[in-house]
Design an enzyme around this catalytic site. Structure first.
Site, mmCIF file in Angstrom:
data_model
loop_
_atom_site.group_PDB
_atom_site.id
_atom_site.type_symbol
_atom_site.label_atom_id
_atom_site.label_comp_id
_atom_site.label_asym_id
_atom_site.label_seq_id
_atom_site.Cartn_x
_atom_site.Cartn_y
_atom_site.Cartn_z
ATOM 1 N N SER A 121 40.970 5.574 63.589
ATOM 2 C CA SER A 121 40.686 4.519 62.619
ATOM 3 C C SER A 121 41.910 3.704 62.291
ATOM 4 C CB SER A 121 40.095 5.118 61.343
ATOM 5 O OG SER A 121 40.902 6.136 60.847
ATOM 6 N N HIS A 142 35.345 2.717 67.434
ATOM 7 C CA HIS A 142 35.572 3.170 66.063
ATOM 8 C C HIS A 142 34.285 3.119 65.259
ATOM 9 C CE1 HIS A 142 37.394 2.526 61.865
ATOM 10 N NE2 HIS A 142 37.264 3.806 62.114
ATOM 11 N N GLU A 154 33.268 -0.609 66.039
ATOM 12 C CA GLU A 154 34.274 -1.574 66.517
ATOM 13 C C GLU A 154 34.676 -1.168 67.932
ATOM 14 O OE1 GLU A 154 36.613 -2.732 62.374
ATOM 15 O OE2 GLU A 154 37.186 -0.922 63.420
ATOM 16 N N ASN A 192 39.008 -1.675 58.555
ATOM 17 C CA ASN A 192 40.007 -0.935 57.784
ATOM 18 C C ASN A 192 41.185 -1.796 57.361
ATOM 19 O OD1 ASN A 192 38.703 1.454 57.523
ATOM 20 N ND2 ASN A 192 39.702 2.466 59.243
HETATM 21 N N1 CAA Z 1 25.115 12.617 59.151
HETATM 22 C C1 CAA Z 1 23.837 12.523 59.513
HETATM 23 N N2 CAA Z 1 22.845 12.244 58.665
HETATM 24 C C2 CAA Z 1 23.170 12.097 57.387
HETATM 25 C C3 CAA Z 1 24.484 12.198 56.925
HETATM 26 C C4 CAA Z 1 25.479 12.465 57.866
HETATM 27 N N3 CAA Z 1 26.765 12.573 57.529
HETATM 28 N N4 CAA Z 1 24.501 12.007 55.613
HETATM 29 C C5 CAA Z 1 23.224 11.796 55.253
HETATM 30 N N5 CAA Z 1 22.431 11.854 56.312
HETATM 31 C C6 CAA Z 1 20.990 11.697 56.382
HETATM 32 C C7 CAA Z 1 20.352 12.713 55.480
HETATM 33 O O1 CAA Z 1 19.331 13.403 56.158
HETATM 34 C C8 CAA Z 1 19.832 11.880 54.355
HETATM 35 O O2 CAA Z 1 18.583 12.240 53.898
HETATM 36 P P1 CAA Z 1 18.325 13.527 52.940
HETATM 37 O O3 CAA Z 1 19.355 13.498 51.850
HETATM 38 O O4 CAA Z 1 16.948 13.297 52.455
HETATM 39 O O5 CAA Z 1 18.464 14.713 53.831
HETATM 40 C C9 CAA Z 1 19.684 10.499 54.951
HETATM 41 O O6 CAA Z 1 20.672 10.391 55.945
HETATM 42 C C10 CAA Z 1 19.835 9.393 53.970
HETATM 43 O O7 CAA Z 1 20.986 9.662 53.209
HETATM 44 P P2 CAA Z 1 21.168 9.036 51.803
HETATM 45 O O8 CAA Z 1 19.925 9.129 51.023
HETATM 46 O O9 CAA Z 1 22.436 9.565 51.227
HETATM 47 O O10 CAA Z 1 21.301 7.520 52.241
HETATM 48 P P3 CAA Z 1 21.592 6.279 51.343
HETATM 49 O O11 CAA Z 1 20.491 5.338 51.507
HETATM 50 O O12 CAA Z 1 21.975 6.711 49.976
HETATM 51 O O13 CAA Z 1 22.861 5.648 52.079
HETATM 52 C C11 CAA Z 1 25.080 5.516 52.851
HETATM 53 C C12 CAA Z 1 23.989 6.427 52.290
HETATM 54 C C13 CAA Z 1 24.652 4.918 54.191
HETATM 55 C C14 CAA Z 1 26.279 6.436 53.067
HETATM 56 C C15 CAA Z 1 25.351 4.363 51.851
HETATM 57 O O14 CAA Z 1 25.619 4.900 50.587
HETATM 58 C C16 CAA Z 1 26.503 3.513 52.286
HETATM 59 O O15 CAA Z 1 26.362 2.604 53.088
HETATM 60 N N6 CAA Z 1 27.713 3.802 51.757
HETATM 61 C C17 CAA Z 1 28.927 3.137 52.181
HETATM 62 C C18 CAA Z 1 29.559 3.949 53.272
HETATM 63 C C19 CAA Z 1 30.771 3.277 53.840
HETATM 64 O O16 CAA Z 1 31.265 2.263 53.399
HETATM 65 N N7 CAA Z 1 31.284 3.896 54.924
HETATM 66 C C20 CAA Z 1 32.470 3.429 55.570
HETATM 67 C C21 CAA Z 1 33.605 4.301 55.182
HETATM 68 S S1 CAA Z 1 35.107 3.709 55.842
HETATM 69 C C22 CAA Z 1 35.207 4.392 57.341
HETATM 70 O O17 CAA Z 1 34.420 5.176 57.780
HETATM 71 C C23 CAA Z 1 36.343 3.920 58.124
HETATM 72 C C24 CAA Z 1 37.347 4.910 58.455
HETATM 73 O O18 CAA Z 1 37.916 4.768 59.506
HETATM 74 C C25 CAA Z 1 37.758 5.976 57.501
#
Ligand code: CAA
Length: 284
Positions: A121, A142, A154, A192
Site C-alpha cells: 500500500s 493494490h 489500483e 493512500n
Molecule cells: N471479508 C469478507 N467479507 C466480509 C468482511 C471481510 N473482511 N467483512 C464483512 N464481510 C461481509 C460479512 O459477511 C458482512 O455481513 P454479516 O455481518 O451479515 O456477516 C457483509 O460483508 C457486509 O458487511 P457490513 O454489514 O459490515 O457492510 P457495510 O454495508 O456496513 O459496509 C464497509 C462495510 C464496506 C466496510 C463500509 O463500511 C465501507 O465502505 N467502509 C469504508 C472502508 C474503507 O474506506 N476502506 C479503505 C481502507 S484504506 C485501505 O485499505 C488502504 C490501505 O492500503 C491501508
C-alpha cells in the site's frame, strides 16, 4: 495483450491476502494460498469459508456455488508450489526486505511468463521489482480493506513493468468484479496519497477541536458522507498498518501531514491496533 489466468497464487493470508484469495475462488479461479504455517493457512481458509457461508445464509450465493468456491482454494507453506501459477499476488508484511526476498524466490520458482503482483500500500513497486532480474513482469495490484467488499483495485505500473503484465493485472482485476484504475508507482499511488494525510488530519482534530472520538466519526459520516468515521476506519485498517504506511510516505515525500500523529504512534506501540486486537479507538 493480456495473458490468460488459470491459476493464481496468493502469498500471505492475513486480512488482505485472505480477502484477495476469497475474490479469486469466487471468480472461479484455482487458487493456491501460501502461509508460513499450516495453522495460519487453516485460519484463513476458515475465514473465507465463513464469509461465503454468510453469503449463502443471506441468499447471495447458492450452496453448491459456495462449496465449489471453497474447494478451489488449496493451501501450502511452500513457495515452490506456486510454480504453475499464471499470476501470484503477494500480501505479506509491509517491509521492503521480506518482500524483495520473496520476489526473488518467486522469480526462481514461477514459470517465466507468470505475472508477479504486490499488494503493497505504500512501498515502491519498482524497489520490490528490483530484487528480480525480470522486473518487467512485476506490477502492483493494490486492494482496499476489506478486499471482498471494496470495489477498487489500483493497478500500479512500476518503472520497468511491461504493457503485457500491466494489462494482464488490469484484466484480472475486472474479472474479480473490481473497478480497476491505472496509475504509476508514486508514493501512496492514488488513494493512500490522499487518504493517509487526511486520516492524520482527523486525528490532529481530535486534540485541536477537543471533539470526542464518537463525535468526530459522526461529523465525518454525517457531514462529509463517509461510510464510516475516521477512527472506525483506522480501527478497521489497523493502527500499526496505518502508522507504517504514514512513515513510508513521510520518508518519501517529507510532507508534515504524512507523518503519523504521536497519539497514533503511542496507541500502536501500546498494542491498541483496532479490531484485530479488540481495542483501538473503540472496544470490540
Ligand atoms: N471479508 C469478507 N467479507 C466480509 C468482511 C471481510 N473482511 N467483512 C464483512 N464481510 C461481509 C460479512 O459477511 C458482512 O455481513 P454479516 O455481518 O451479515 O456477516 C457483509 O460483508 C457486509 O458487511 P457490513 O454489514 O459490515 O457492510 P457495510 O454495508 O456496513 O459496509 C464497509 C462495510 C464496506 C466496510 C463500509 O463500511 C465501507 O465502505 N467502509 C469504508 C472502508 C474503507 O474506506 N476502506 C479503505 C481502507 S484504506 C485501505 O485499505 C488502504 C490501505 O492500503 C491501508
Amino acid at each position: 495483450m493480456a495473458g490468460e489466468i488459470r491459476k493464481v497464487g496468493v502469498v500471505g493470508l492475513g486480512a488482505m491476502g485472505s480477502g484477495i484469495a476469497q475474490l479469486c475462488v469466487e471468480a472461479g479461479v484455482e487458487t493456491v494460498g501460501r502461509e508460513v504455517t499450516a495453522e495460519l493457512g487453516q485460519k484463513a481458509h476458515d475465514r473465507i469459508a465463513h464469509f461465503l457461508t454468510r453469503k449463502v445464509e443471506k441468499g447471495l450465493l447458492e450452496r453448491p456455488t459456495r462449496d465449489a468456491a471453497v474447494a478451489r482454494l488449496t493451501l501450502t507453506t511452500d513457495v515452490a508450489e506456486l510454480a504453475d501459477c499464471d499470476l501470484v499476488i503477494e500480501a505479506i508484511v509491509e517491509e521492503l526486505g521480506p518482500k524483495q526476498e520473496l520476489f526473488s524466490e518467486l522469480e526462481r520458482v514461477c514459470r517465466p511468463g507468470a505475472v508477479l503482483a504486490t499488494n503493497t500500500s505504500a512501498l515502491s513497486v519498482t524497489e520490490i521489482a528490483s530484487a528480480t532480474s525480470t522486473p518487467e513482469r512485476v506490477v502492483g495490484m493494490h486492494f482496499f480493506n476489506p478486499a471482498p467488499l471494496m470495489p477498487l483495485v489500483e493497478i500500479v505500473r512500476a518503472e520497468l513493468s511491461s504493457d503485457a503484465a500491466f494489462e494482464t493485472a488490469y484484466a484480472f482485476g475486472e474479472r474479480l468484479g473490481k473497478h480497476p484504475i491505472r496509475c504509476h508507482d508514486t508514493p501512496g499511488f492514488v488513494v493512500n496519497r490522499v487518504l493517509i494525510p487526511l486520516l492524520n488530519d482527523c486525528v490532529h482534530v481530535l486534540d485541536e477541536a477537543r471533539v470526542t472520538v464518537e463525535d468526530l466519526d459522526a461529523g465525518m459520516r454525517h457531514g462529509a458522507g463517509w461510510p464510516m468515521g475516521p477512527c472506525e476506519l483506522l480501527d478497521l485498517v489497523g493502527l500499526d498498518v496505518h502508522v507504517h504506511a504514514s512513515e513510508a510516505l513521510w520518508e518519501k515525500l517529507r510532507e508534515p501531514r504524512m507523518a503519523a500523529p504521536p497519539r497514533l504512534v503511542a496507541m500502536a506501540n501500546a498494542g491498541l491496533l483496532g479490531r484485530k486486537t479488540g481495542q483501538g479507538f473503540y472496544s470490540y
